[in-house]
Motif scaffolding. Structure first.
Motif, PDB file in Angstrom:
ATOM      1  N   PHE A 181       0.808  -1.215   0.000  1.00 19.21           N
ATOM      2  CA  PHE A 181       0.000   0.000   0.000  1.00 19.21           C
ATOM      3  C   PHE A 181       0.846   1.272   0.000  1.00 19.21           C
ATOM      4  O   PHE A 181       0.312   2.359  -0.160  1.00 19.21           O
ATOM      5  CB  PHE A 181      -0.941   0.010   1.207  1.00 19.21           C
ATOM      6  N   ILE A 182       2.147   1.155   0.163  1.00 15.95           N
ATOM      7  CA  ILE A 182       3.008   2.334   0.228  1.00 15.95           C
ATOM      8  C   ILE A 182       3.024   3.065  -1.116  1.00 15.95           C
ATOM      9  O   ILE A 182       2.899   4.290  -1.160  1.00 15.95           O
ATOM     10  CB  ILE A 182       4.436   1.948   0.676  1.00 15.95           C
ATOM     11  N   GLY A 183       3.149   2.347  -2.217  1.00 15.03           N
ATOM     12  CA  GLY A 183       3.182   2.966  -3.549  1.00 15.03           C
ATOM     13  C   GLY A 183       1.915   3.749  -3.860  1.00 15.03           C
ATOM     14  O   GLY A 183       1.982   4.942  -4.180  1.00 15.03           O
ATOM     15  N   PRO A 184       0.726   3.131  -3.767  1.00  9.43           N
ATOM     16  CA  PRO A 184      -0.508   3.869  -4.031  1.00  9.43           C
ATOM     17  C   PRO A 184      -0.727   5.025  -3.049  1.00  9.43           C
ATOM     18  O   PRO A 184      -1.183   6.092  -3.449  1.00  9.43           O
ATOM     19  CB  PRO A 184      -1.605   2.809  -3.879  1.00  9.43           C
ATOM     20  N   VAL A 205      -0.756  10.959  -2.124  1.00 10.54           N
ATOM     21  CA  VAL A 205      -0.226  12.142  -1.448  1.00 10.54           C
ATOM     22  C   VAL A 205       0.376  13.108  -2.468  1.00 10.54           C
ATOM     23  O   VAL A 205       0.126  14.321  -2.415  1.00 10.54           O
ATOM     24  CB  VAL A 205       0.816  11.745  -0.371  1.00 10.54           C
ATOM     25  N   LEU A 206       1.147  12.599  -3.415  1.00  9.07           N
ATOM     26  CA  LEU A 206       1.735  13.445  -4.441  1.00  9.07           C
ATOM     27  C   LEU A 206       0.658  14.097  -5.320  1.00  9.07           C
ATOM     28  O   LEU A 206       0.769  15.268  -5.685  1.00  9.07           O
ATOM     29  CB  LEU A 206       2.723  12.660  -5.295  1.00  9.07           C
ATOM     30  N   GLY A 207      -0.376  13.352  -5.646  1.00  7.59           N
ATOM     31  CA  GLY A 207      -1.495  13.898  -6.419  1.00  7.59           C
ATOM     32  C   GLY A 207      -2.198  14.998  -5.672  1.00  7.59           C
ATOM     33  O   GLY A 207      -2.548  16.038  -6.242  1.00  7.59           O
ATOM     34  N   TRP A 208      -2.422  14.809  -4.382  1.00 14.61           N
ATOM     35  CA  TRP A 208      -3.069  15.835  -3.559  1.00 14.61           C
ATOM     36  C   TRP A 208      -2.206  17.089  -3.489  1.00 14.61           C
ATOM     37  O   TRP A 208      -2.715  18.205  -3.607  1.00 14.61           O
ATOM     38  CB  TRP A 208      -3.329  15.287  -2.153  1.00 14.61           C
TER      39      TRP A 208
END
Length: 114
Positions: free
Chosen positions: A3-6, A11-14
């Motif tokens: 789940f770390i990748g998604p 977070v980067l998208g936000w």
């Protein structure tokens, strides 16, 4: 671990959304002596004489125009929008051209006021 990748992508998208898109106006219309700005269902008319600075982000696509206001209005001290020929005058296209046109109108309005 899976789940770390998604989670990192979320977070980067936000962060991207918050930095580049959150404060962008829905519509900006040139009304001759002022701009009519619509954002999140509310409208404000901003006189060109009340704009302190017009800037453009050159290394993004689409280009983004930022208006810095001399006095903060309903939407704050900065108004950002993506230029669109249908929103700002006839057949004008391209962010640089629209930013130059707005900067000229701002300079003219401020010199008329002085």
């Amino acid at each position: 671990m899976q789940f770390i990748g998604p989670a990192l992508l979320m977070v980067l998208g936000w962060i991207f959304f918050r930095s580049f898109l959150w404060d962008v106006a829905d519509e900006v219309h040139d009304e001759g002596e002022a701009l009519r700005v619509r954002m999140r269902g509310e409208e404000e008319t901003i006189a060109f004489a009340d704009v302190a600075n017009v800037s453009i982000t050159r290394f993004t696509s689409p280009q983004r125009i930022m208006l810095r206001l001399a006095r903060p209005g309903k939407f704050g001290a900065d108004i950002a929008f993506f230029p669109n020929a249908n929103r700002l005058g006839g057949g004008i296209s391209g962010g640089g051209t629209i930013a130059e046109m707005l900067a000229a109108k701002v300079a003219r309005a401020r010199s008329d006021r002085a």
